[in-house]
Write a protein that holds these residues in place. Structure first.
Motif, PDB file in Angstrom:
ATOM      1  N   VAL A 160     -12.298  54.428 -48.656  1.00 37.49           N
ATOM      2  CA  VAL A 160     -12.349  53.094 -49.088  1.00 37.49           C
ATOM      3  C   VAL A 160     -10.937  52.622 -49.781  1.00 37.49           C
ATOM      4  CG1 VAL A 160     -13.726  51.317 -50.867  1.00 37.49           C
ATOM      5  CG2 VAL A 160     -14.980  53.539 -49.481  1.00 37.49           C
ATOM      6  N   ALA A 161     -10.460  53.270 -50.744  1.00 31.11           N
ATOM      7  CA  ALA A 161      -9.242  53.526 -51.090  1.00 31.11           C
ATOM      8  C   ALA A 161      -8.146  52.978 -49.913  1.00 31.11           C
ATOM      9  CB  ALA A 161      -8.661  54.448 -52.025  1.00 31.11           C
ATOM     10  N   TRP A 162      -8.102  54.004 -48.958  1.00 27.18           N
ATOM     11  CA  TRP A 162      -7.396  53.796 -47.872  1.00 27.18           C
ATOM     12  C   TRP A 162      -7.512  52.325 -47.126  1.00 27.18           C
ATOM     13  CZ3 TRP A 162      -3.123  56.082 -47.259  1.00 27.18           C
ATOM     14  CH2 TRP A 162      -2.871  57.511 -47.557  1.00 27.18           C
ATOM     15  N   ALA A 163      -8.684  52.095 -47.100  1.00 22.81           N
ATOM     16  CA  ALA A 163      -9.045  50.691 -46.472  1.00 22.81           C
ATOM     17  C   ALA A 163      -8.507  49.752 -47.219  1.00 22.81           C
ATOM     18  CB  ALA A 163     -10.605  50.688 -46.084  1.00 22.81           C
ATOM     19  N   MET A 164      -8.804  49.670 -48.527  1.00 23.05           N
ATOM     20  CA  MET A 164      -8.403  48.473 -49.447  1.00 23.05           C
ATOM     21  C   MET A 164      -6.650  48.285 -49.633  1.00 23.05           C
ATOM     22  SD  MET A 164     -11.100  48.399 -52.450  1.00 23.05           S
ATOM     23  CE  MET A 164     -10.686  50.028 -52.937  1.00 23.05           C
ATOM     24  N   VAL A 165      -6.183  49.448 -49.531  1.00 25.34           N
ATOM     25  CA  VAL A 165      -4.676  49.387 -49.600  1.00 25.34           C
ATOM     26  C   VAL A 165      -3.955  49.098 -48.268  1.00 25.34           C
ATOM     27  CG1 VAL A 165      -2.614  50.927 -49.645  1.00 25.34           C
ATOM     28  CG2 VAL A 165      -4.489  51.307 -51.250  1.00 25.34           C
ATOM     29  N   SER A 189      -8.601  43.947 -40.134  1.00 22.55           N
ATOM     30  CA  SER A 189      -8.531  44.054 -38.423  1.00 22.55           C
ATOM     31  C   SER A 189      -8.829  45.534 -38.221  1.00 22.55           C
ATOM     32  CB  SER A 189      -6.888  43.834 -38.124  1.00 22.55           C
ATOM     33  OG  SER A 189      -6.257  44.726 -38.640  1.00 22.55           O
ATOM     34  N   ALA A 190      -9.007  45.553 -36.923  1.00 21.06           N
ATOM     35  CA  ALA A 190      -9.314  46.879 -36.365  1.00 21.06           C
ATOM     36  C   ALA A 190      -8.231  47.996 -36.702  1.00 21.06           C
ATOM     37  CB  ALA A 190      -9.524  46.870 -34.811  1.00 21.06           C
ATOM     38  N   LEU A 191      -7.050  47.444 -36.792  1.00 17.32           N
ATOM     39  CA  LEU A 191      -5.993  48.356 -36.948  1.00 17.32           C
ATOM     40  C   LEU A 191      -6.214  49.173 -38.444  1.00 17.32           C
ATOM     41  CD1 LEU A 191      -3.320  49.886 -36.089  1.00 17.32           C
ATOM     42  CD2 LEU A 191      -2.111  47.975 -37.094  1.00 17.32           C
ATOM     43  N   THR A 192      -6.563  48.065 -39.429  1.00 14.85           N
ATOM     44  CA  THR A 192      -6.780  48.676 -40.782  1.00 14.85           C
ATOM     45  C   THR A 192      -8.099  49.754 -40.651  1.00 14.85           C
ATOM     46  OG1 THR A 192      -6.243  46.509 -41.538  1.00 14.85           O
ATOM     47  CG2 THR A 192      -7.526  47.949 -42.883  1.00 14.85           C
ATOM     48  N   ALA A 198      -7.338  53.644 -41.554  1.00 16.56           N
ATOM     49  CA  ALA A 198      -8.068  54.288 -42.774  1.00 16.56           C
ATOM     50  C   ALA A 198      -8.741  55.752 -42.106  1.00 16.56           C
ATOM     51  CB  ALA A 198      -8.901  53.143 -43.296  1.00 16.56           C
ATOM     52  N   LEU A 199      -9.284  55.518 -41.171  1.00 14.95           N
ATOM     53  CA  LEU A 199     -10.278  56.826 -40.692  1.00 14.95           C
ATOM     54  C   LEU A 199      -9.138  57.876 -40.220  1.00 14.95           C
ATOM     55  CD1 LEU A 199     -12.753  55.120 -38.530  1.00 14.95           C
ATOM     56  CD2 LEU A 199     -13.254  56.258 -40.558  1.00 14.95           C
ATOM     57  N   PHE A 200      -8.000  57.519 -39.726  1.00 14.41           N
ATOM     58  CA  PHE A 200      -7.031  58.384 -39.143  1.00 14.41           C
ATOM     59  C   PHE A 200      -6.441  59.193 -40.363  1.00 14.41           C
ATOM     60  CE2 PHE A 200      -2.357  59.351 -38.713  1.00 14.41           C
ATOM     61  CZ  PHE A 200      -2.323  60.121 -37.586  1.00 14.41           C
ATOM     62  N   PHE A 201      -5.824  58.494 -41.561  1.00 15.81           N
ATOM     63  CA  PHE A 201      -5.447  59.161 -42.694  1.00 15.81           C
ATOM     64  C   PHE A 201      -6.191  60.069 -43.154  1.00 15.81           C
ATOM     65  CE2 PHE A 201      -2.129  55.520 -42.818  1.00 15.81           C
ATOM     66  CZ  PHE A 201      -1.326  56.179 -42.219  1.00 15.81           C
ATOM     67  N   GLY A 202      -7.557  59.725 -43.545  1.00 18.58           N
ATOM     68  CA  GLY A 202      -8.686  60.446 -44.055  1.00 18.58           C
ATOM     69  C   GLY A 202      -8.986  61.694 -43.039  1.00 18.58           C
ATOM     70  N   SER A 203      -8.937  61.624 -42.154  1.00 17.74           N
ATOM     71  CA  SER A 203      -9.174  62.657 -40.958  1.00 17.74           C
ATOM     72  C   SER A 203      -7.887  63.597 -40.938  1.00 17.74           C
ATOM     73  CB  SER A 203      -9.174  62.257 -39.667  1.00 17.74           C
ATOM     74  OG  SER A 203     -10.378  61.147 -39.451  1.00 17.74           O
ATOM     75  N   LEU A 242     -19.052  51.779 -43.325  1.00 17.56           N
ATOM     76  CA  LEU A 242     -18.615  51.153 -44.604  1.00 17.56           C
ATOM     77  C   LEU A 242     -17.099  50.486 -44.571  1.00 17.56           C
ATOM     78  CD1 LEU A 242     -18.915  50.635 -47.546  1.00 17.56           C
ATOM     79  CD2 LEU A 242     -17.978  53.380 -47.940  1.00 17.56           C
ATOM     80  N   VAL A 243     -16.272  51.249 -43.500  1.00 23.88           N
ATOM     81  CA  VAL A 243     -14.869  50.692 -43.448  1.00 23.88           C
ATOM     82  C   VAL A 243     -15.094  49.466 -42.914  1.00 23.88           C
ATOM     83  CG1 VAL A 243     -12.642  51.088 -42.219  1.00 23.88           C
ATOM     84  CG2 VAL A 243     -13.738  52.885 -43.549  1.00 23.88           C
ATOM     85  N   GLY A 244     -15.781  49.137 -41.869  1.00 27.34           N
ATOM     86  CA  GLY A 244     -16.180  48.136 -41.209  1.00 27.34           C
ATOM     87  C   GLY A 244     -16.479  46.641 -41.992  1.00 27.34           C
ATOM     88  N   ILE A 245     -17.276  47.031 -43.147  1.00 23.81           N
ATOM     89  CA  ILE A 245     -17.730  46.095 -44.075  1.00 23.81           C
ATOM     90  C   ILE A 245     -16.351  45.469 -44.550  1.00 23.81           C
ATOM     91  CG2 ILE A 245     -18.952  45.655 -46.046  1.00 23.81           C
ATOM     92  CD1 ILE A 245     -21.132  47.394 -45.058  1.00 23.81           C
ATOM     93  N   LEU A 246     -15.439  46.337 -45.115  1.00 29.78           N
ATOM     94  CA  LEU A 246     -14.403  46.091 -45.612  1.00 29.78           C
ATOM     95  C   LEU A 246     -13.273  45.331 -44.960  1.00 29.78           C
ATOM     96  CD1 LEU A 246     -13.846  49.431 -47.826  1.00 29.78           C
ATOM     97  CD2 LEU A 246     -14.629  46.826 -48.833  1.00 29.78           C
ATOM     98  N   THR A 247     -13.000  45.833 -43.646  1.00 24.49           N
ATOM     99  CA  THR A 247     -12.139  45.400 -42.744  1.00 24.49           C
ATOM    100  C   THR A 247     -12.602  44.301 -41.729  1.00 24.49           C
ATOM    101  OG1 THR A 247     -12.495  47.216 -41.194  1.00 24.49           O
ATOM    102  CG2 THR A 247     -11.094  47.607 -43.084  1.00 24.49           C
ATOM    103  N   GLY A 248     -13.788  43.954 -41.817  1.00 22.24           N
ATOM    104  CA  GLY A 248     -14.229  42.787 -41.017  1.00 22.24           C
ATOM    105  C   GLY A 248     -14.393  43.137 -39.623  1.00 22.24           C
ATOM    106  N   THR A 249     -14.621  44.558 -39.371  1.00 16.07           N
ATOM    107  CA  THR A 249     -14.613  44.960 -37.739  1.00 16.07           C
ATOM    108  C   THR A 249     -15.916  45.810 -37.436  1.00 16.07           C
ATOM    109  OG1 THR A 249     -13.346  46.786 -38.497  1.00 16.07           O
ATOM    110  CG2 THR A 249     -12.055  45.006 -37.580  1.00 16.07           C
ATOM    111  N   GLY A 250     -16.316  46.136 -36.193  1.00 18.30           N
ATOM    112  CA  GLY A 250     -17.162  46.931 -35.961  1.00 18.30           C
ATOM    113  C   GLY A 250     -18.603  46.571 -36.280  1.00 18.30           C
ATOM    114  N   ILE A 251     -19.554  47.523 -36.153  1.00 22.23           N
ATOM    115  CA  ILE A 251     -20.783  47.613 -36.783  1.00 22.23           C
ATOM    116  C   ILE A 251     -21.106  47.228 -37.950  1.00 22.23           C
ATOM    117  CG2 ILE A 251     -21.198  49.881 -37.129  1.00 22.23           C
ATOM    118  CD1 ILE A 251     -23.549  47.396 -34.893  1.00 22.23           C
ATOM    119  N   GLY A 252     -20.289  47.505 -38.994  1.00 17.23           N
ATOM    120  CA  GLY A 252     -20.016  47.226 -40.462  1.00 17.23           C
ATOM    121  C   GLY A 252     -20.046  45.908 -40.537  1.00 17.23           C
ATOM    122  N   PHE A 253     -19.271  45.136 -39.685  1.00 21.37           N
ATOM    123  CA  PHE A 253     -18.927  43.813 -40.094  1.00 21.37           C
ATOM    124  C   PHE A 253     -20.260  43.034 -39.519  1.00 21.37           C
ATOM    125  CE2 PHE A 253     -17.895  39.674 -38.151  1.00 21.37           C
ATOM    126  CZ  PHE A 253     -17.350  39.111 -39.364  1.00 21.37           C
TER     127      PHE A 253
END
Length: 261
Positions: free
Chosen positions: A122-127, A135-138, A142-147, A210-221
């Motif tokens: 979540v911190a990665w996504a917000m930063v 955006s989808a890139l965000t 976020a998933l990339f860095f955590g992985s 969860l990331v999608g809710i923050l970044t406005g993308t995907g199924i989370g959005f």
């Protein structure tokens, strides 16, 4: 002697549960949480969920759009994980005590992995939103860095555990570093690494919601949009499809693990 050990464990358990009780009571007092009201409201919440949070005929019209967003989320999770695994493998080869060629770079590699792994997703996504907005890139980054952080740590442990004896044998024969990597380390470590990769894909598909809710993308959005519109039937359909997808991915992953391990 056995009685002493039993008494020591009993005392340790007593101390642990006493501290846990003190922390719980302290938290309730500080936050002014009404425990009785919390338990009583559980029935009301369950009743509301049964009455409102279920798919209806009208929500089924939105099924194609939900499927499209779900596909985007799954593909983004898989792409972020697989590309991160390539970087993690390079960092792991540098950071592993078995394959490292330089102590400084080994420490640096482990430090990078530790940093990426300990920063919450979540911190990665917000930063990242500060730089790339919603955006989808965000979400992807976020998933990339955590992985990268998680897989680097897992790959290092796998290499150290699986490949140590075979590496020592090849080193004793005077084999070159490239031969050690491609003829010993990768063949012996790859099944366990693939298992970690599959686990990370499962985790990222869950986290991508969860990331999608923050970044406005995907199924989370989609879920966030339906929920904020008070369209609980469509929101519940979204949740059900997410759960089904995660279960199917996990089942497929477990089958692959049984084959390769």
């Amino acid at each position: 002697m056995h009685r002493d050990i039993f008494a020591q464990r009993r005392n340790e358990s007593l101390v642990f549960f006493s501290l846990l009780a003190i922390l719980t009571v302290g938290s309730v007092i500080i936050t002014h949480y009404d425990v009785v009201k919390g338990f009583l409201s559980f029935g009301e919440a369950l009743n509301w969920g049964v009455s409102n949070f279920y798919p209806d005929a009208k929500s089924m019209i939105k099924l194609p759009d939900i499927f499209q967003k779900l596909k985007e989320t799954v593909l983004m999770s898989v792409a972020a994980t697989t590309i991160a695994s390539a970087f993690a493998l390079m960092l792991a080869l540098v950071g592993s005590r078995t394959t490292r060629s330089n102590s400084f770079f080994s420490i640096l590699s482990r430090g990078i992995a530790s940093f990426f792994r300990n920063v919450p997703l979540v911190a990665w996504a917000m930063v990242l939103m500060l730089a790339f907005s919603q955006s989808a890139l965000t979400g992807y980054l976020a998933l990339f860095f955590g992985s990268v952080g998680f897989l680097t740590r897992s790959f290092i442990e796998t290499i150290d555990e699986v490949s140590h004896n075979s590496v020592e044998a090849l080193q004793a024969t005077g084999a070159r570093y490239s031969h050690i990597i491609f003829q010993s380390v990768l063949p012996s470590s790859m099944p366990q690494m693939i298992s970690w990769l599959l686990y990370m894909i499962e985790t990222n598909i869950r986290d991508a919601t969860l990331v999608g809710i923050l970044t406005g993308t995907g199924i989370g959005f989609s879920f966030d949009m339906y929920y904020k519109r008070l369209d609980y039937h469509s929101a519940s359909l979204t949740v059900i499809l997410i759960v089904i997808t995660v279960i199917l991915i996990e089942s497929l992953s477990n089958k692959i693990r049984r084959v390769i391990l």
